[in-house]
Design a protein around this motif. Structure first.
Motif, short mmCIF file in Angstrom:
data_model
loop_
_atom_site.label_atom_id
_atom_site.label_comp_id
_atom_site.label_asym_id
_atom_site.label_seq_id
_atom_site.Cartn_x
_atom_site.Cartn_y
_atom_site.Cartn_z
N ALA A 71 55.80 57.39 1.79
CA ALA A 71 54.90 56.97 2.86
C ALA A 71 55.61 57.27 4.18
O ALA A 71 56.73 56.83 4.39
CB ALA A 71 54.57 55.49 2.75
N ARG A 108 46.32 55.98 4.39
CA ARG A 108 46.37 54.80 3.53
C ARG A 108 45.94 55.19 2.12
O ARG A 108 44.89 55.81 1.95
CB ARG A 108 45.46 53.72 4.10
CG ARG A 108 45.49 52.42 3.36
CD ARG A 108 44.58 51.41 4.10
NE ARG A 108 44.70 50.12 3.51
CZ ARG A 108 45.53 49.18 3.92
NH1 ARG A 108 46.31 49.41 4.95
NH2 ARG A 108 45.59 48.00 3.34
N SER A 158 56.30 52.67 7.82
CA SER A 158 55.36 52.76 6.70
C SER A 158 55.64 51.64 5.71
O SER A 158 56.69 51.02 5.73
CB SER A 158 55.51 54.11 5.99
OG SER A 158 55.17 55.15 6.87
N VAL A 159 54.66 51.40 4.82
CA VAL A 159 54.78 50.31 3.86
C VAL A 159 54.32 50.80 2.48
O VAL A 159 53.29 51.44 2.34
CB VAL A 159 53.89 49.12 4.28
CG1 VAL A 159 53.94 48.02 3.23
CG2 VAL A 159 54.31 48.59 5.63
N THR A 189 50.45 53.68 4.53
CA THR A 189 50.49 52.54 3.62
C THR A 189 50.08 53.00 2.21
O THR A 189 49.07 53.68 2.04
CB THR A 189 49.51 51.44 4.07
OG1 THR A 189 49.88 51.01 5.37
CG2 THR A 189 49.56 50.26 3.11
N SER A 202 53.64 48.70 -0.98
CA SER A 202 53.65 47.34 -1.54
C SER A 202 52.75 47.28 -2.77
O SER A 202 51.75 47.98 -2.88
CB SER A 202 53.16 46.32 -0.50
OG SER A 202 51.81 46.54 -0.20
N GLU A 247 45.19 53.15 -1.42
CA GLU A 247 45.05 51.79 -1.94
C GLU A 247 44.35 51.84 -3.29
O GLU A 247 43.39 52.58 -3.48
CB GLU A 247 44.24 50.97 -0.95
CG GLU A 247 44.37 49.49 -1.18
CD GLU A 247 43.82 48.67 -0.01
OE1 GLU A 247 43.44 47.53 -0.27
OE2 GLU A 247 43.80 49.17 1.12
N GLN A 255 53.78 55.56 9.63
CA GLN A 255 52.93 54.37 9.60
C GLN A 255 51.88 54.41 8.49
O GLN A 255 50.81 53.83 8.60
CB GLN A 255 52.25 54.14 10.96
CG GLN A 255 53.23 53.91 12.07
CD GLN A 255 52.57 53.71 13.42
OE1 GLN A 255 51.37 53.89 13.59
NE2 GLN A 255 53.36 53.30 14.39
N LYS A 292 49.37 50.89 -1.21
CA LYS A 292 49.24 49.49 -1.60
C LYS A 292 48.53 49.36 -2.95
O LYS A 292 47.55 50.04 -3.20
CB LYS A 292 48.44 48.74 -0.53
CG LYS A 292 48.30 47.28 -0.78
CD LYS A 292 47.53 46.61 0.35
CE LYS A 292 47.33 45.15 0.03
NZ LYS A 292 46.46 44.50 0.98
#
Length: 129
Positions: free
Chosen positions: A93, A120, A74-75, A98, A77, A122, A96, A100
């Motif tokens: 997270a 996700r 996972s990310v 995200t 950022s 975002e 996998q 962001k």
């Protein structure tokens, strides 16, 4: 609020304790109103120092806590987190996921949890009042 080095506070506490012991010894050997009043003042000062030290320790314990975790490829950022007072922020997270370009901004005492699991998030903005 003014802060004092913890070592200085401890040293002052020991000095006040010793002074209380000394004056107590004098009072029991030869009673006088001035010695009694001095003993009361020293005990009050020692109690005030202990109370103040406790309040400083309690205030230091109320710091903000931020936990940010990314597992399983996972990310996270572009995350901006601003925690005030005794806030607790948890951002996770997993699998996998995200997170962001997202922000969290808290006031005192806030608890915020943001979690992405195989998904996700975002441009998410969380602000507490």
């Amino acid at each position: 609020m003014a802060t004092v080095n913890p070592g200085a506070g401890a040293a002052l506490s020991v000095v006040l304790g010793a002074a209380c012991g000394y004056v107590t010894n004098l009072v029991t050997g030869e009673w006088s109103w001035s010695l009694g009043a001095g003993l009361v003042l020293l005990v009050a000062a020692a109690a005030a120092l202990a109370w103040w030290n406790h309040s400083q320790t309690a205030a230091a314990a109320r710091r903000a806590t931020v936990r940010q975790t990314a597992t399983g490829r996972s990310v996270i950022s572009g995350a901006r987190i601003t925690a005030r007072g005794d806030s607790l922020i948890t951002e996770t997270a997993e699998n996998q996921a995200t997170i962001k370009d997202s922000t969290i901004e808290t006031t005192r005492g806030a608890e915020v949890e943001r979690k992405a699991d195989d998904s996700r998030i975002e441009n998410s903005h969380i602000v507490t009042d």
